[in-house]
Design a protein around this motif. Structure first.
Motif, PDB file in Angstrom:
ATOM      1  N   GLU A 140      21.785  46.710  34.793  1.00  0.00           N
ATOM      2  CA  GLU A 140      21.348  47.005  36.154  1.00  0.00           C
ATOM      3  C   GLU A 140      21.424  45.745  37.000  1.00  0.00           C
ATOM      4  OE1 GLU A 140      18.065  50.133  37.579  1.00  0.00           O
ATOM      5  OE2 GLU A 140      17.272  48.445  36.432  1.00  0.00           O
ATOM      6  N   GLY A 141      22.005  45.870  38.183  1.00  0.00           N
ATOM      7  CA  GLY A 141      22.012  44.769  39.136  1.00  0.00           C
ATOM      8  C   GLY A 141      23.066  43.705  38.912  1.00  0.00           C
ATOM      9  N   THR A 142      23.980  43.917  37.996  1.00  0.00           N
ATOM     10  CA  THR A 142      25.041  42.938  37.764  1.00  0.00           C
ATOM     11  C   THR A 142      26.304  43.676  37.322  1.00  0.00           C
ATOM     12  OG1 THR A 142      25.607  40.881  36.624  1.00  0.00           O
ATOM     13  CG2 THR A 142      24.369  42.503  35.360  1.00  0.00           C
ATOM     14  N   SER A 143      27.369  42.954  37.178  1.00  0.00           N
ATOM     15  CA  SER A 143      28.654  43.567  36.822  1.00  0.00           C
ATOM     16  C   SER A 143      28.618  44.159  35.421  1.00  0.00           C
ATOM     17  CB  SER A 143      29.773  42.528  36.875  1.00  0.00           C
ATOM     18  OG  SER A 143      29.891  42.007  38.170  1.00  0.00           O
ATOM     19  N   SER A 144      29.314  45.265  35.279  1.00  0.00           N
ATOM     20  CA  SER A 144      29.432  45.913  33.970  1.00  0.00           C
ATOM     21  C   SER A 144      30.430  45.162  33.102  1.00  0.00           C
ATOM     22  CB  SER A 144      29.905  47.358  34.141  1.00  0.00           C
ATOM     23  OG  SER A 144      28.940  48.112  34.816  1.00  0.00           O
ATOM     24  N   ASP A 145      30.285  45.333  31.809  1.00  0.00           N
ATOM     25  CA  ASP A 145      31.240  44.805  30.846  1.00  0.00           C
ATOM     26  C   ASP A 145      32.612  45.421  31.139  1.00  0.00           C
ATOM     27  OD1 ASP A 145      31.253  43.484  27.885  1.00  0.00           O
ATOM     28  OD2 ASP A 145      32.636  45.189  27.973  1.00  0.00           O
TER      29      ASP A 145
END
Length: 196
Positions: free
Chosen positions: A138-143
């Protein structure tokens, strides 16, 4: 290189490292991955290439679709906690999910060490220790692997990709530091698998 141990005869053990894939993906498996798998298995057991290659294919066939895992996390006081989770073995790594507000999600956010076990009665045990890597934090870039894994999961669960479920849950890839599979009767275990 993974450190793998087996305290049984080679005939009754299947050991593999994190490169195997679902049977329906086997056609897509790159030659490089098969070579890496064979090398890791050879190093882990010290046995010949043919047996180990066969063992990895046994694990692939047995772990098709969703497998119910027991996963262990640790509280901030160092107390172990175990719970169930849907597990999907994709490219030799377990993929597990939970609600973002679940206790295990809080544990893994603070302490990513995780253990996972898939057992089928007394016939099979696959044991994994490693670190949980969030695929859709949540709140950041996905893998980078998340879109492909998400598509697989949506398809597996016959879901709607726009369902809020996918945002309400966090999914992890377990990067193993140690992984072993054991069956007292690997041939008999495969005889019980549906062909496909």
């Amino acid at each position: 290189m993974l450190r793998e141990t087996v305290k049984t005869s080679a005939r009754s053990a299947m050991v593999y490292s994190p490169v195997a894939v679902h049977a329906h993906e086997l056609a897509l498996l790159l030659g490089r991955e098969l070579g890496l798998l064979a090398a890791q298995l050879s190093a882990g057991l010290g046995h010949g290439h043919a047996f180990l290659h066969s063992g990895s294919q046994q694990v692939v066939r047995v772990c098709q679709g969703m497998c119910t895992l027991a996963i262990a996390t640790v509280t901030r006081r160092g107390e172990p906690r175990i719970s169930g989770a849907d597990g999907h073995l994709l490219h030799g790594r377990w993929i597990v999910g939970t609600h973002r507000r679940a206790a295990k999600a809080r544990h893994l956010a603070a302490r990513p060490g995780i253990s996972a076990t898939f057992m089928r009665g007394e016939q099979l045990g696959i044991f994994t220790h490693g670190h949980a890597v969030p695929l859709n934090p949540e709140g950041t870039s996905s893998d980078p692997s998340w879109p492909t894994i998400r598509d697989y999961l949506v398809d597996h669960y016959d879901g709607d990709g726009d369902d809020p479920f996918w945002d309400e849950n966090v999914w992890y890839r377990i990067d193993p530091s140690w992984m072993v599979a054991y069956s007292a009767d690997p041939v008999g275990l495969l005889d019980q698998q549906p062909s496909g």
